[in-house]
Design an enzyme around this catalytic site. Sequence first.
Site, short mmCIF file in Angstrom:
data_model
loop_
_atom_site.label_atom_id
_atom_site.label_comp_id
_atom_site.label_asym_id
_atom_site.label_seq_id
_atom_site.Cartn_x
_atom_site.Cartn_y
_atom_site.Cartn_z
N ASP A 260 25.78 -34.58 -36.18
CA ASP A 260 25.42 -33.22 -35.77
C ASP A 260 23.91 -33.09 -35.73
O ASP A 260 23.22 -33.35 -36.72
CB ASP A 260 25.98 -32.21 -36.78
CG ASP A 260 25.65 -30.78 -36.38
OD1 ASP A 260 26.42 -30.21 -35.58
OD2 ASP A 260 24.63 -30.24 -36.85
N TYR B 195 15.91 -29.62 -34.43
CA TYR B 195 15.86 -30.35 -35.72
C TYR B 195 14.82 -31.46 -35.70
O TYR B 195 14.51 -32.03 -36.74
CB TYR B 195 17.22 -30.98 -36.06
CG TYR B 195 18.33 -30.02 -36.40
CD1 TYR B 195 18.11 -28.65 -36.49
CD2 TYR B 195 19.62 -30.50 -36.63
CE1 TYR B 195 19.15 -27.79 -36.78
CE2 TYR B 195 20.66 -29.64 -36.93
CZ TYR B 195 20.42 -28.29 -37.00
OH TYR B 195 21.46 -27.45 -37.30
N LYS C 32 22.64 -28.81 -29.84
CA LYS C 32 22.70 -27.34 -29.68
C LYS C 32 21.55 -26.81 -28.82
O LYS C 32 20.43 -27.32 -28.88
CB LYS C 32 22.63 -26.67 -31.06
CG LYS C 32 23.58 -27.27 -32.08
CD LYS C 32 23.59 -26.58 -33.42
CE LYS C 32 24.39 -27.37 -34.44
NZ LYS C 32 23.60 -28.28 -35.25
N HIS D 212 23.36 -22.32 -30.19
CA HIS D 212 23.01 -22.40 -31.63
C HIS D 212 23.14 -21.05 -32.34
O HIS D 212 23.56 -20.97 -33.48
CB HIS D 212 21.57 -22.93 -31.76
CG HIS D 212 21.29 -23.60 -33.06
ND1 HIS D 212 20.39 -24.63 -33.19
CD2 HIS D 212 21.77 -23.41 -34.29
CE1 HIS D 212 20.35 -25.02 -34.45
NE2 HIS D 212 21.18 -24.29 -35.14
N1 LIG Z 1 24.32 -24.25 -36.85
C1 LIG Z 1 23.39 -23.92 -37.73
O1 LIG Z 1 22.72 -22.87 -37.60
C2 LIG Z 1 23.15 -24.82 -38.89
C3 LIG Z 1 22.42 -24.34 -40.01
C4 LIG Z 1 22.25 -25.20 -41.09
C5 LIG Z 1 22.77 -26.48 -41.05
N2 LIG Z 1 23.44 -26.94 -39.93
C6 LIG Z 1 23.99 -28.31 -39.85
O2 LIG Z 1 24.79 -28.56 -41.00
C7 LIG Z 1 24.29 -29.69 -41.69
C8 LIG Z 1 24.55 -29.58 -43.18
O3 LIG Z 1 23.94 -28.44 -43.72
P1 LIG Z 1 22.62 -28.52 -44.64
O4 LIG Z 1 21.81 -29.69 -44.30
O5 LIG Z 1 22.01 -27.17 -44.55
O6 LIG Z 1 23.17 -28.60 -46.12
P2 LIG Z 1 24.20 -29.50 -46.95
O7 LIG Z 1 24.78 -30.56 -46.12
O8 LIG Z 1 25.10 -28.54 -47.63
O9 LIG Z 1 23.24 -30.12 -48.04
C9 LIG Z 1 22.30 -31.11 -47.72
C10 LIG Z 1 21.43 -31.35 -48.95
O10 LIG Z 1 22.25 -31.81 -50.04
C11 LIG Z 1 21.84 -33.09 -50.49
N3 LIG Z 1 23.10 -33.86 -50.68
C12 LIG Z 1 23.85 -34.45 -49.72
N4 LIG Z 1 24.96 -34.97 -50.24
C13 LIG Z 1 24.93 -34.70 -51.58
C14 LIG Z 1 25.80 -34.99 -52.65
N5 LIG Z 1 26.95 -35.65 -52.45
N6 LIG Z 1 25.44 -34.59 -53.88
C15 LIG Z 1 24.28 -33.91 -54.08
N7 LIG Z 1 23.41 -33.60 -53.11
C16 LIG Z 1 23.73 -33.99 -51.86
C17 LIG Z 1 20.95 -33.66 -49.42
O11 LIG Z 1 19.90 -34.42 -49.97
P3 LIG Z 1 19.77 -36.01 -49.68
O12 LIG Z 1 19.45 -36.15 -48.22
O13 LIG Z 1 18.64 -36.41 -50.57
O14 LIG Z 1 21.08 -36.62 -50.05
C18 LIG Z 1 20.39 -32.40 -48.75
O15 LIG Z 1 19.23 -31.97 -49.42
C19 LIG Z 1 22.80 -29.69 -41.31
O16 LIG Z 1 22.15 -30.88 -41.68
C20 LIG Z 1 22.91 -29.39 -39.85
O17 LIG Z 1 23.30 -30.55 -39.14
C21 LIG Z 1 23.66 -26.10 -38.88
#
Ligand SMILES: NC(=O)c1ccc[n+]([C@@H]2O[C@H](COP(=O)([O-])OP(=O)(O)OC[C@H]3O[C@@H](n4cnc5c(N)ncnc54)[C@H](OP(=O)(O)O)[C@@H]3O)[C@@H](O)[C@H]2O)c1
Length: 333
Positions: free
Chosen positions: A44, A49, A78, A111
């Site tokens: 994704d 990004y 997106k 998005h």
């Molecule tokens: N459509 C939208 O508006 C929107 C908004 C936000 C996000 N997104 C998408 O959704 C994806 C995921 O959301 P997100 O990045 O906000 O948050 P997330 O996936 O909930 O959390 C990512 C964070 O958690 C850490 N992490 C990953 N796996 C872990 C585990 N098993 N245990 C502990 N910590 C862990 C990562 O650090 P490390 O890298 O150090 O592991 C990173 O800092 C995004 O990357 C993006 O692709 C979309």
Amino acid sequence: MRSIRLVSSGREMPIVGLGTWRGKPEEMENAVNVALEVGYRHIDTAFNYNTEESIGKVLKEWIGSGKVKRENLFITTKLPNYGNRPSDVERFLNLSLQKLQLDYVDLYLIHMPFGFLLNESTMSPMVKENGEFCLDTADYVDTWKVMEEQVKKGKIKSIGVSNFNAKQLKRLYESAEIKPSVLQVELHAYLQQKQLREVCKGLNVAVTAFSPLGSPGANNHFSTKYNYELNDFPDILGHPEVNEIALKHNKTPGQILLKHLVEQNVIVIPKSSNSERLKSNISLFDFELTREDTDKLDQLDRGEKGRIFNFLFFNGVENHPHYPFKKEEDNNN
Ligand SMILES: NC(=O)c1ccc[n+]([C@@H]2O[C@H](COP(=O)([O-])OP(=O)(O)OC[C@H]3O[C@@H](n4cnc5c(N)ncnc54)[C@H](OP(=O)(O)O)[C@@H]3O)[C@@H](O)[C@H]2O)c1
């Protein structure tokens, strides 16, 4: 890897994908390589990004060397909120395809339902001197029509939306010739989106959970980039009950949070740049949560109070007619 069949397009979408928001370009190359090695086939990203180029470079190597076939990958990107108008869809899609070095994407999402004017020189939202974002009130229903054209041209396999509320999704659905395949929204133990998921079920729209781990570290990003901080930033991974369940199954808290969503047919896209966490986030299929575990996790839902991404860091966005989280409306039905 389990997958979800997208009703509108008939395509299969792997239920676990790699999130890439906030991934630094240099670390993303390594992360995507490791992810592909350990079995991820779904990635994704988004125009804004800044990870499309790194992803594209790795995909080119993998596809070129025959280690993976293009048809076995599922790549989502997106349309940015500053390209949210019919006249800009094809331009931004082409730029994404160019960076990803692909002929088509598997899923293209609007998005956000709201848009901002485009600052052509920086390719980012136009912002006034007082810090307010310049609103563009183009209707996403019109933008969608151009998304449909791109499907017909073969540049996109499935189309969908992100951060739309139920009312907006239904309105789009009713006018669409090609129905949306996916709604991507914030979804985790503290914001379980049960009503919105019911609406999606009724429309045969698959749900992708963004920030499925509660996006640890996002607050730091908001405060550095937008000078905006959430006073009550959640630590879902640290919740005692999540940790108790993890200990019982000899799994990590992250695996428990992801499993809870996957078992409800919610697609998850956790972001990680760490090899161990990349591996563990996809290793969700060798254990089962008990009824009691699921009940406990269900009860962590805080409803709207659990929302992290209200987008108010885009100064003035609450005045946009398509801002999805207006308090006075019930947007979930
Ligand atoms: N459509 C939208 O508006 C929107 C908004 C936000 C996000 N997104 C998408 O959704 C994806 C995921 O959301 P997100 O990045 O906000 O948050 P997330 O996936 O909930 O959390 C990512 C964070 O958690 C850490 N992490 C990953 N796996 C872990 C585990 N098993 N245990 C502990 N910590 C862990 C990562 O650090 P490390 O890298 O150090 O592991 C990173 O800092 C995004 O990357 C993006 O692709 C979309």
